[in-house]
Design an enzyme around this catalytic site. Structure first.
Site, mmCIF file in Angstrom:
data_model
loop_
_atom_site.group_PDB
_atom_site.id
_atom_site.type_symbol
_atom_site.label_atom_id
_atom_site.label_comp_id
_atom_site.label_asym_id
_atom_site.label_seq_id
_atom_site.Cartn_x
_atom_site.Cartn_y
_atom_site.Cartn_z
ATOM 1 N N ASP A 107 -0.200 -7.704 3.117
ATOM 2 C CA ASP A 107 0.016 -6.278 3.310
ATOM 3 C C ASP A 107 -0.915 -5.870 4.465
ATOM 4 O OD1 ASP A 107 0.766 -3.655 3.237
ATOM 5 O OD2 ASP A 107 0.474 -3.397 1.080
HETATM 6 C C1 BGC Z 1 2.109 -0.698 2.616
HETATM 7 C C2 BGC Z 1 3.281 -1.650 2.765
HETATM 8 C C3 BGC Z 1 3.880 -1.484 4.136
HETATM 9 C C4 BGC Z 1 2.813 -1.737 5.177
HETATM 10 C C5 BGC Z 1 3.305 -1.596 6.604
HETATM 11 C C6 BGC Z 1 1.134 -0.819 3.751
HETATM 12 O O1 BGC Z 1 0.191 0.203 3.706
HETATM 13 O O2 BGC Z 1 1.445 -0.950 1.411
HETATM 14 O O3 BGC Z 1 4.231 -1.391 1.769
HETATM 15 O O4 BGC Z 1 4.958 -2.359 4.285
HETATM 16 O O5 BGC Z 1 1.778 -0.793 5.002
HETATM 17 O O6 BGC Z 1 3.546 -0.273 6.910
#
Ligand code: BGC
Length: 716
Positions: free
Chosen positions: A214
Site C-alpha cells: 500500500d
Molecule cells: C490506500 C489504497 C490506495 C493507495 C493509492 C492508499 O492510501 O489505502 O487503497 O490504493 O493509497 O492511492
C-alpha cells in the site's frame, strides 16, 4: 548486483513502475469502483473523468456475481482506454465494525459473500488484460491508527474470517497483484510479514503475481523484500534501493530474494505489455452503473405498500441529497464522474414534484409535505472517508429532525438513505411507513433511486451487513478501536451476524434482509452430498403480481460440532429472476472446502463428519425450509500422547481399544484409580486427566513404562 534490480522494486513516481534496460514503465492507479487516473501533474488527487460505478457497499448488495463480473469488464475497458495496466482494487477487507471508515469500499461482514463477488469482479477486469490488485492484505478493518495498528487476531479467526475471502479470490481468480495493508498483524507489519506474504500467500495458496505495498506501507525495504514483498509504492525511493544493495553486499539479504522480487515486477510489466489499447462507450457504462445501482438498493420497510409510486401523486422531494447526491466516499477511491444523475431531476421526470432542501429548514419541508400526496425525505450520513472511522451510527441531528417533522406532517413519508455504512434506524423508523436504503450508488444513483421508487426496478438488494439496534450490541463493540497500537479482535470468529446470532440478540435488520414489491414462497429444500460438497435444491415461487428477483440464501449449521461455531453461516446464495406466478427450481452448490473449519491442532482445514443442517431462506433470520445431510468427515486423527486426556484416548477407536485392555486387566484389582476406571459413570472425573499423569496416582493400573508402550502402540 545490478542497481537496476533494486530500482525495479520501487516505483518511479506516484503511479508508475521504474523503466530500464529495455523495460517500459506501467501505470497502476485507483480503483476500485472507477479509474482514477491523475489528471494533472501537480495534483495527485483529482482524476480524469471516468465512470463512477457504485462503490462496493452497493455493488455487493446486489448479491449478484454476474453483475460484478460485468462491472469488472467495464472497468477493464476503461483502464485500456486510459492505458492503465493495474487497477488498485477490489478492497475486500471484512466489515468488522459498522464504524469502519472504509466500509463503503468493502463488500460485507461475511467472507463467503465477499469472496464470491470479488472473484467475479477480478475475473471480469482481468478478462480485459488488465490486472487487479486485491487489497488490503490483510486485516485492515479499521482506519484508526491504520498505518501502525496491530490487529491482534487468533489464527482460526484469521483463517476463517479475515483471510478466507483473499484465499478464495487468489486461488480462483488469480489476481495479477495483491496489495499488502498498512497495519501490523499480531505485531508484524503486513509489508514485512513473511508468514503472510510467503508462507500463506505463495506457498499455501500458490500466488505467483506481484505483492505491491500500500502507498507508504513499507517501513523497512530490506525486511519487506526478505518477507516476500516485490514492489514498494510510491517511488522513487533511492535510499531504500541503496539499502537493498548494501544489504545484499554485506550478506543481510539473500540476493535471490531481491532478484526474485525484481523478476516478478519485470514479469508483471511484460504481461501488461500484451494488453491492446481500447476504448469504451461512456453511455453504455453509465447505463450499466444505473443497472447495478438499481439492483443494489435495499427496501427496508414498505408498510401498506406505500411504494412503488404510481406517478399520479404529487410528490414532495425533501433534503439536499436529492439535488446534490452523496454517491461515493472520500479518499483514494474518489472518482471524477463522466456525468452525474440526481434523484430530484430523475423523480421530476416521472411525477409532479416540489422540492425543499430541508436540513436547515424543517418548517418549510413539513409545510410542503403536508401539501403533497407523498413525501420523500433524503437523509444520510454526512461523511465517510478513508483515513478516519466514524464515531456514531446515527444520522446527523438535522436529518433526524427533518424525518420526524415531515413524518408528522404526512403519513405517507418515505425515507431514502444515502450512506456508505449502516446507520441506526431504530430511533425514527417507527414514524415512517417506508425506508429505502440507497447506500452510495455511484454516478447513476439518482436515476436508479427513481427506478425503484416508481417500480421500474423491483428491489432485490439485500443487506451485506447487520443493522444493529444499538452500537453497543455489536460484537466488535468492546474491542474497537484498540489502544496503544493494538486492537484485539476479541469476538473471534463471531463477526457480524455470527455474533448477533450466537448471543440471540435482536437486531433492526438482519444480514441478508431486503424486501421486494412482490412475494416469494419456498417449497421444501432437498440436499444431497456430492463429491464436491453439498447440492441444495429448492423451488421458489413468485406469488405476487409483479416480476421480481429473489436472493435465495443457504445457511449451514453443524449442531453436534466438536468446535465452537456460529449458529449459522452463509454457504451459498443465488440471485434469481422469477416472473409473477412462476416457480424457479433453484440449485445452490456448497463446495466441500467451504464446509471446513480451521483446526488449530493440525494447522489445516478440516471438514468435520456429521449432520449438516442447510437452512434456506430470504435472510439470515427468515429461514423457510431446512434439509439435513450426513457429510463424511476428513480422515484426521489427533496423535495420542501421554499428554492426551483419558477422554481423548477413549474417543479414539484405537486408543479406546488399547486403554480398554489395560482397564479390563485392572478391573478387580485394588486401588482408587482402578476403582474409578472400572466404573463408567466416573469417567467425567478422570476424563480430563492426561494419561501420563495417571501413573503418579497411587494404585494406578498404569506405570510410566506402560504409558510409553501405549503411546507407541497407538502410533503417537
Ligand atoms: C490506500 C489504497 C490506495 C493507495 C493509492 C492508499 O492510501 O489505502 O487503497 O490504493 O493509497 O492511492
Amino acid at each position: 548486483m545490478e542497481p537496476d534490480h533494486a530500482a525495479l522494486t520501487s516505483g518511479n513516481d506516484f503511479w508508475h513502475t521504474t523503466p530500464g534496460a529495455g523495460l517500459p514503465s506501467i501505470t497502476l492507479t485507483d480503483g476500485p469502483h472507477g479509474v482514477r487516473l491523475q489528471a494533472s501533474e501537480d495534483d495527485v488527487v483529482t482524476g480524469r473523468p471516468a465512470t463512477c460505478f457504485p462503490p462496493a457497499v452497493a455493488g455487493a448488495s446486489t448479491w449478484d456475481p454476474d453483475l460484478l463480473r460485468r462491472m469488472g469488464e467495464a472497468l477493464g475497458d476503461e483502464c485500456r482506454a486510459m492505458d492503465v495496466a493495474v487497477l488498485l482494487g477490489p478492497g475486500i477487507n471484512l466489515k468488522r465494525t459498522p464504524l469502519g471508515g472504509r466500509n463503503f469500499e468493502y463488500f460485507s461482514e461475511d467472507p463467503l459473500l465477499t469472496g464470491v463477488l470479488a472473484t467475479e469482479w477480478v475475473r471480469g477486469l482481468q478478462s480485459r488484460g488488465v490486472g487487479a490488485s486485491l487489497k488490503h492484505f490483510a486485516v485492515n478493518s479499521q482506519e484508526t491508527d491504520r498505518m501502525r495498528i496491530s490487529a491482534d487476531v487468533d489464527e482460526r479467526t484469521l483463517r476463517e474470517m479475515y483471510l478466507r475471502a483473499f484465499q478464495r479470490v487468489v486461488t480462483q481468480a488469480r489476481p495479477w497483484t495483491v496489495m499488502c495493508s498498512y497495519n501490523r498483524i499480531n505485531g508484524t507489519y503486513a509489508s514485512q510479514n513473511r508468514w503472510l506474504l510467503t508462507d500463506v500467500l505463495r506457498d499455501e495458496w500458490g500466488f505467483e503475481g506481484v505483492v505491491v505495498s500500500d502507498w507508504g506501507a513499507v517501513a523497512d525495504r530490506v525486511a519487506a523484500v526478505a518477507a516476500g514483498l516485490d514492489l514498494t509504492m510510491p517511488g522513487p525511493d533511492d535510499t531504500g534501493d541503496r539499502a537493498l544493495i548494501d544489504a545484499v553486499a554485506d550478506g543481510r539479504l539473500d540476493p535471490v530474494a531481491l532478484e526474485t522480487a525484481a523478476g516478478r515486477v519485470r514479469a508483471l510489466v511484460e504481461r501488461a505489455g500484451e494488453r491492446p489499447p481500447g476504448e469504451y462507450d461512456a453511455d453504455a457504462h453509465h447505463a450499466l452503473a444505473r443497472e447495478i445501482a438499481g439492483r443494489a438498493i435495499v427496501l427496508l420497510k414498505n408498510d401498506g405498500d406505500v411504494l412503488p409510486l404510481s406517478g399520479g401523486e404529487t410528490v414532495a422531494v425533501i433534503g439536499e441529497f436529492a439535488r446534490t447526491p452523496r454517491y461515493q466516499g472520500g479518499g483514494s477511491s474518489h472518482i471524477t464522474p463522466t456525468r452525474l444523475d440526481d434523484a430530484l431531476t430523475a423523480i421530476s421526470e416521472s411525477a409532479p414534484v416540489r422540492f425543499a432542501p430541508g436540513y436547515d429548514n424543517p418548517d418549510e419541508a413539513a409545510a410542503l409535505a403536508a401539501d403533497s400526496d407523498v413525501a420523500l425525505v433524503f437523509a444520510g450520513s454526512a461523511h465517510e472517508t478513508e483515513g478516519a472511522d466514524r464515531d456514531t451510527l446515527d444520522l446527523p441531528d438535522a436529518h433526524r429532525e427533518l424525518i420526524e417533522r415531515v413524518a408528522a406532517a404526512n403519513p405517507r413519508t418515505v425515507v431514502v438513505l444515502s450512506n456508505g455504512a449502516v446507520v441506526r434506524t431504530s430511533p425514527w423508523e417507527a414514524r415512517v411507513p417506508a425506508i429505502v436504503e440507497g447506500w452510495l450508488l455511484g454516478q447513476a444513483g439518482g436515476a436508479a433511486i427513481a427506478d425503484v421508487l416508481f417500480g421500474r426496478v423491483n428491489p432485490s438488494g439485500r443487506l451485506t451487513e447487520t443493522i444493529p439496534l444499538e452500537l453497543a450490541d455489536h460484537p466488535s463493540y468492546l474491542d474497537f478501536p484498540g489502544e496503544h497500537g493494538h486492537v484485539r479482535y476479541g469476538e473471534g470468529i463471531h463477526v457480524g451476524y455470527r455474533g448477533f446470532d450466537a448471543r440471540e440478540q435482536a437486531v433492526a435488520y438482519p444480514f441478508g434482509f431486503g424486501l421486494s414489491y412482490t412475494t416469494f414462497e419456498y417449497g421444501a429444500a432437498r440436499a444431497t452430498v456430492t463429491d464436491d460438497g453439498i447440492e441444495v435444491r429448492v423451488p421458489v415461487t413468485n406469488t405476487g403480481a409483479r416480476d421480481g428477483r429473489e436472493v435465495v440464501q443457504v445457511y449451514v449449521s453443524v449442531p453436534g460440532s466438536a468446535v465452537r461455531r456460529a449458529p449459522r453461516e452463509l454457504k451459498a446464495f443465488a440471485s434469481v429472476p422469477i416472473a409473477a406466478g412462476e416457480t424457479a427450481g433453484v440449485v445452490l452448490r456448497i463446495a466441500r472446502e467451504d464446509l471446513a473449519y480451521w483446526d488449530t491442532r493440525f494447522g489445516r482445514w478440516v471438514v468435520e463428519g456429521g449432520e449438516y443442517h442447510c437452512a434456506v431462506g430470504a435472510s439470515s433470520r427468515d429461514l423457510r425450509t431446512t434439509a439435513v445431510v450426513e457429510v463424511p468427515g476428513d480422515d484426521v486423527r489427533a496423535p495420542l500422547t501421554a499428554e492426551s486426556s483419558v477422554a481423548e484416548w477413549l474417543n479414539d477407536p484405537r486408543g479406546a481399544a488399547l486403554l480398554g485392555q489395560v482397564f479390563a486387566a485392572a478391573a478387580g484389582s485394588s486401588g482408587a484409580i482402578a476403582h474409578l476406571v472400572a466404573d463408567p459413570s466416573t469417567i467425567s472425573l478422570v476424563g480430563s486427566l492426561p494419561l501420563g499423569r495417571m501413573a503418579a496416582f497411587p494404585g494406578s493400573p498404569l506405570t510410566v513404562e506402560a504409558v510409553d508402550k501405549l503411546v507407541a502402540e497407538a502410533g503417537g
